[in-house]
Design a protein around this motif. Structure first.
Motif, PDB file in Angstrom:
ATOM      1  N   ALA A   9       4.626  12.052   0.824  1.00 33.37           N
ATOM      2  CA  ALA A   9       5.744  11.814  -0.098  1.00 33.37           C
ATOM      3  C   ALA A   9       5.268  11.858  -1.553  1.00 33.37           C
ATOM      4  O   ALA A   9       5.911  12.473  -2.415  1.00 33.37           O
ATOM      5  N   ALA A  10       4.128  11.224  -1.816  1.00 26.31           N
ATOM      6  CA  ALA A  10       3.622  11.151  -3.194  1.00 26.31           C
ATOM      7  C   ALA A  10       3.248  12.526  -3.726  1.00 26.31           C
ATOM      8  O   ALA A  10       3.219  12.744  -4.934  1.00 26.31           O
ATOM      9  N   HIS A  11       2.960  13.454  -2.808  1.00 29.18           N
ATOM     10  CA  HIS A  11       2.611  14.811  -3.247  1.00 29.18           C
ATOM     11  C   HIS A  11       3.793  15.760  -3.192  1.00 29.18           C
ATOM     12  O   HIS A  11       3.629  16.973  -3.275  1.00 29.18           O
ATOM     13  N   GLY A  12       5.001  15.196  -3.029  1.00 24.97           N
ATOM     14  CA  GLY A  12       6.185  16.025  -3.274  1.00 24.97           C
ATOM     15  C   GLY A  12       7.084  16.321  -2.098  1.00 24.97           C
ATOM     16  O   GLY A  12       8.112  16.959  -2.266  1.00 24.97           O
ATOM     17  N   PRO A  24       0.808  -1.227   0.000  1.00 28.90           N
ATOM     18  CA  PRO A  24       0.000   0.000   0.000  1.00 28.90           C
ATOM     19  C   PRO A  24       0.839   1.274   0.000  1.00 28.90           C
ATOM     20  O   PRO A  24       0.324   2.362  -0.162  1.00 28.90           O
ATOM     21  N   TYR A  25       2.141   1.134   0.192  1.00 28.47           N
ATOM     22  CA  TYR A  25       3.009   2.310   0.134  1.00 28.47           C
ATOM     23  C   TYR A  25       4.296   1.899  -0.553  1.00 28.47           C
ATOM     24  O   TYR A  25       4.691   0.744  -0.532  1.00 28.47           O
ATOM     25  N   ARG A  26       4.933   2.851  -1.191  1.00 29.98           N
ATOM     26  CA  ARG A  26       6.108   2.531  -1.988  1.00 29.98           C
ATOM     27  C   ARG A  26       7.261   3.474  -1.646  1.00 29.98           C
ATOM     28  O   ARG A  26       8.336   3.055  -1.241  1.00 29.98           O
ATOM     29  N   LEU A  27       6.987   4.786  -1.799  1.00 27.14           N
ATOM     30  CA  LEU A  27       8.062   5.775  -1.615  1.00 27.14           C
ATOM     31  C   LEU A  27       8.654   5.736  -0.214  1.00 27.14           C
ATOM     32  O   LEU A  27       9.839   5.986  -0.023  1.00 27.14           O
ATOM     33  N   VAL A  28       7.812   5.438   0.788  1.00 26.09           N
ATOM     34  CA  VAL A  28       8.312   5.459   2.167  1.00 26.09           C
ATOM     35  C   VAL A  28       8.831   4.091   2.602  1.00 26.09           C
ATOM     36  O   VAL A  28       9.285   3.929   3.731  1.00 26.09           O
ATOM     37  N   SER A  29       8.771   3.115   1.697  1.00 30.15           N
ATOM     38  CA  SER A  29       9.159   1.759   2.107  1.00 30.15           C
ATOM     39  C   SER A  29      10.668   1.541   2.026  1.00 30.15           C
ATOM     40  O   SER A  29      11.382   2.176   1.239  1.00 30.15           O
ATOM     41  N   ARG A  30      11.135   0.645   2.842  1.00 33.04           N
ATOM     42  CA  ARG A  30      12.550   0.280   2.900  1.00 33.04           C
ATOM     43  C   ARG A  30      12.997  -0.329   1.566  1.00 33.04           C
ATOM     44  O   ARG A  30      14.132  -0.141   1.140  1.00 33.04           O
ATOM     45  N   LEU A  35      10.174  -1.610   8.064  1.00 30.58           N
ATOM     46  CA  LEU A  35       9.297  -1.386   6.910  1.00 30.58           C
ATOM     47  C   LEU A  35       9.655  -0.136   6.113  1.00 30.58           C
ATOM     48  O   LEU A  35       9.366  -0.046   4.925  1.00 30.58           O
ATOM     49  N   SER A  36      10.221   0.853   6.812  1.00 28.44           N
ATOM     50  CA  SER A  36      10.414   2.173   6.203  1.00 28.44           C
ATOM     51  C   SER A  36      11.808   2.714   6.488  1.00 28.44           C
ATOM     52  O   SER A  36      12.461   2.323   7.456  1.00 28.44           O
ATOM     53  N   HIS A  37      12.237   3.635   5.647  1.00 31.72           N
ATOM     54  CA  HIS A  37      13.542   4.288   5.819  1.00 31.72           C
ATOM     55  C   HIS A  37      13.439   5.594   6.590  1.00 31.72           C
ATOM     56  O   HIS A  37      14.439   6.274   6.829  1.00 31.72           O
ATOM     57  N   LEU A  38      12.201   5.979   6.975  1.00 31.95           N
ATOM     58  CA  LEU A  38      12.006   7.294   7.599  1.00 31.95           C
ATOM     59  C   LEU A  38      12.439   7.303   9.072  1.00 31.95           C
ATOM     60  O   LEU A  38      12.316   6.292   9.758  1.00 31.95           O
ATOM     61  N   PRO A  39      12.915   8.457   9.563  1.00 31.54           N
ATOM     62  CA  PRO A  39      13.223   8.560  10.993  1.00 31.54           C
ATOM     63  C   PRO A  39      11.949   8.454  11.850  1.00 31.54           C
ATOM     64  O   PRO A  39      10.872   8.879  11.421  1.00 31.54           O
ATOM     65  N   VAL A  40      12.109   7.900  13.044  1.00 28.63           N
ATOM     66  CA  VAL A  40      10.974   7.711  13.962  1.00 28.63           C
ATOM     67  C   VAL A  40      11.291   8.394  15.288  1.00 28.63           C
ATOM     68  O   VAL A  40      12.349   8.137  15.880  1.00 28.63           O
ATOM     69  N   VAL A  41      10.405   9.247  15.739  1.00 27.75           N
ATOM     70  CA  VAL A  41      10.574   9.870  17.055  1.00 27.75           C
ATOM     71  C   VAL A  41       9.406   9.456  17.956  1.00 27.75           C
ATOM     72  O   VAL A  41       8.362   9.012  17.474  1.00 27.75           O
ATOM     73  N   ILE A  42       9.634   9.618  19.258  1.00 26.86           N
ATOM     74  CA  ILE A  42       8.634   9.200  20.247  1.00 26.86           C
ATOM     75  C   ILE A  42       8.165  10.401  21.068  1.00 26.86           C
ATOM     76  O   ILE A  42       8.978  11.230  21.496  1.00 26.86           O
ATOM     77  N   ASP A  43       6.867  10.465  21.279  1.00 27.74           N
ATOM     78  CA  ASP A  43       6.245  11.462  22.157  1.00 27.74           C
ATOM     79  C   ASP A  43       5.739  10.723  23.393  1.00 27.74           C
ATOM     80  O   ASP A  43       4.656  10.144  23.372  1.00 27.74           O
TER      81      ASP A  43
END
Ligand code: PEP
Ligand code: MN
Length: 285
Positions: free
Chosen positions: A173-176, A16-22, A209-217
């Motif tokens: 991501a898909a919108h730029g 269901p997602y591509r650009l944000v995937s590992r 699953l993803s290459h994006l950074p993850v932060v915690i609140d």
């Protein structure tokens, strides 16, 4: 073999997602803001009040962040409150106070946009645009965030699965806009002692699953200031790329989220603790 017993599924299941995937981007992505970077060795701490309430309050918080070496000041100028009678935020006036604090104390600013109108203002005044848990599936807003030239802190929805959260990121991501920082802030479970249940497992799962950074609140997960530091320590131990923590000069008088807000001495203590944990897992703060 009957018609329904085929060895392969009739329709191949598409991710269901591509650009944000590992798979799409095997390396960790690094989101740069000013002189800091999310997704490198340094764990980035963001802290400040839930809501911008006054010049004195924002400047006191910014001065303390500067003093502690916390690089990002948080503070909501637009507040998505559960009750329509609760404080709704100072709006543009609040954004200007945050920008003034940035000038005076050299901190970067993260603040929430709640709709298209506030997004335009937030993108103008802030360094990082926050999209809150309640708006994680506001798809039109996500498309608009894709078009702003500022990094986005995308919070996980109160009842969103990890796949739904990553699909929300895919919209941006898909919108730029590839500069996305994911933020786990607790999800709703059957437990009522805490405000939400912090999903620590989201850190390793999303990182796979993803290459994006993850932060915690940990603040919105705990709902009580006493539980914020232990959750923050756990987050750093589990590999979080950052923390976003509510701190107020006088939590007893906060207009929103006072019970979960740290005072200044408690934030200072938390910083010492998370620095020790970071060192133990080969990271810095
Ligand atoms: C906030 O950061 O103050 C906030 C409203 O967070 P969330 O969207 O995670 O509830
Ligand atoms: Mn809050």
């Amino acid at each position: 073999m009957g018609a329904t017993e085929t060895a392969e599924p009739m329709v191949s299941v598409r991710k269901p997602y591509r650009l944000v995937s590992r798979d799409f981007h095997p390396e960790n992505s690094v989101v740069r803001v000013g002189n800091i970077a999310f997704g490198e060795n340094r764990v980035i701490v963001m802290s400040g009040p839930c809501a911008v309430e006054s010049r004195e309050q924002v400047m006191a918080a910014a001065e303390f962040m500067h003093h502690l070496g916390v690089p990002v000041l948080r503070g909501g100028a637009y507040k998505p409150r559960t009750s329509p009678y609760s404080f709704q935020g100072m709006g543009v006036e609040g954004l200007k106070l945050l920008a003034e604090a940035r000038e005076r104390y050299g901190v970067l600013v993260v603040t929430e946009a709640v709709d298209h109108e506030s997004l335009a203002h937030v993108a103008e005044w802030a360094d990082i645009v926050q999209i809150g848990a309640r708006n994680m599936q506001n798809f039109e807003l996500l498309k608009a965030v894709g078009q702003v030239g500022k990094p986005v802190l995308l919070k996980r929805g109160l009842a969103a699965t990890i796949d739904e959260w990553l699909m929300a990121a895919e919209y941006v991501a898909a919108h730029g806009n590839p500069n996305i920082i994911l933020c786990e802030r607790g999800i709703r479970t059957y437990e009522t002692k805490t405000r939400n249940t912090l999903d620590i497992s989201a850190i390793p799962v999303v990182k796979q699953l993803s290459h994006l950074p993850v932060v915690i609140d940990p603040s919105h997960a705990a709902g009580q200031w006493q539980w914020v530091a232990p959750l923050a320590r756990a987050a750093v131990a589990a590999g979080a790329d950052g923390l976003i923590i509510e701190t107020h000069p006088n939590p007893a008088e906060a207009l929103s989220d006072g019970p979960q807000s740290l005072n200044f001495p408690h934030l200072e203590e938390l910083m010492q603790e998370v620095k020790r944990v970071a060192r133990a897992v080969g990271r810095e703060i």
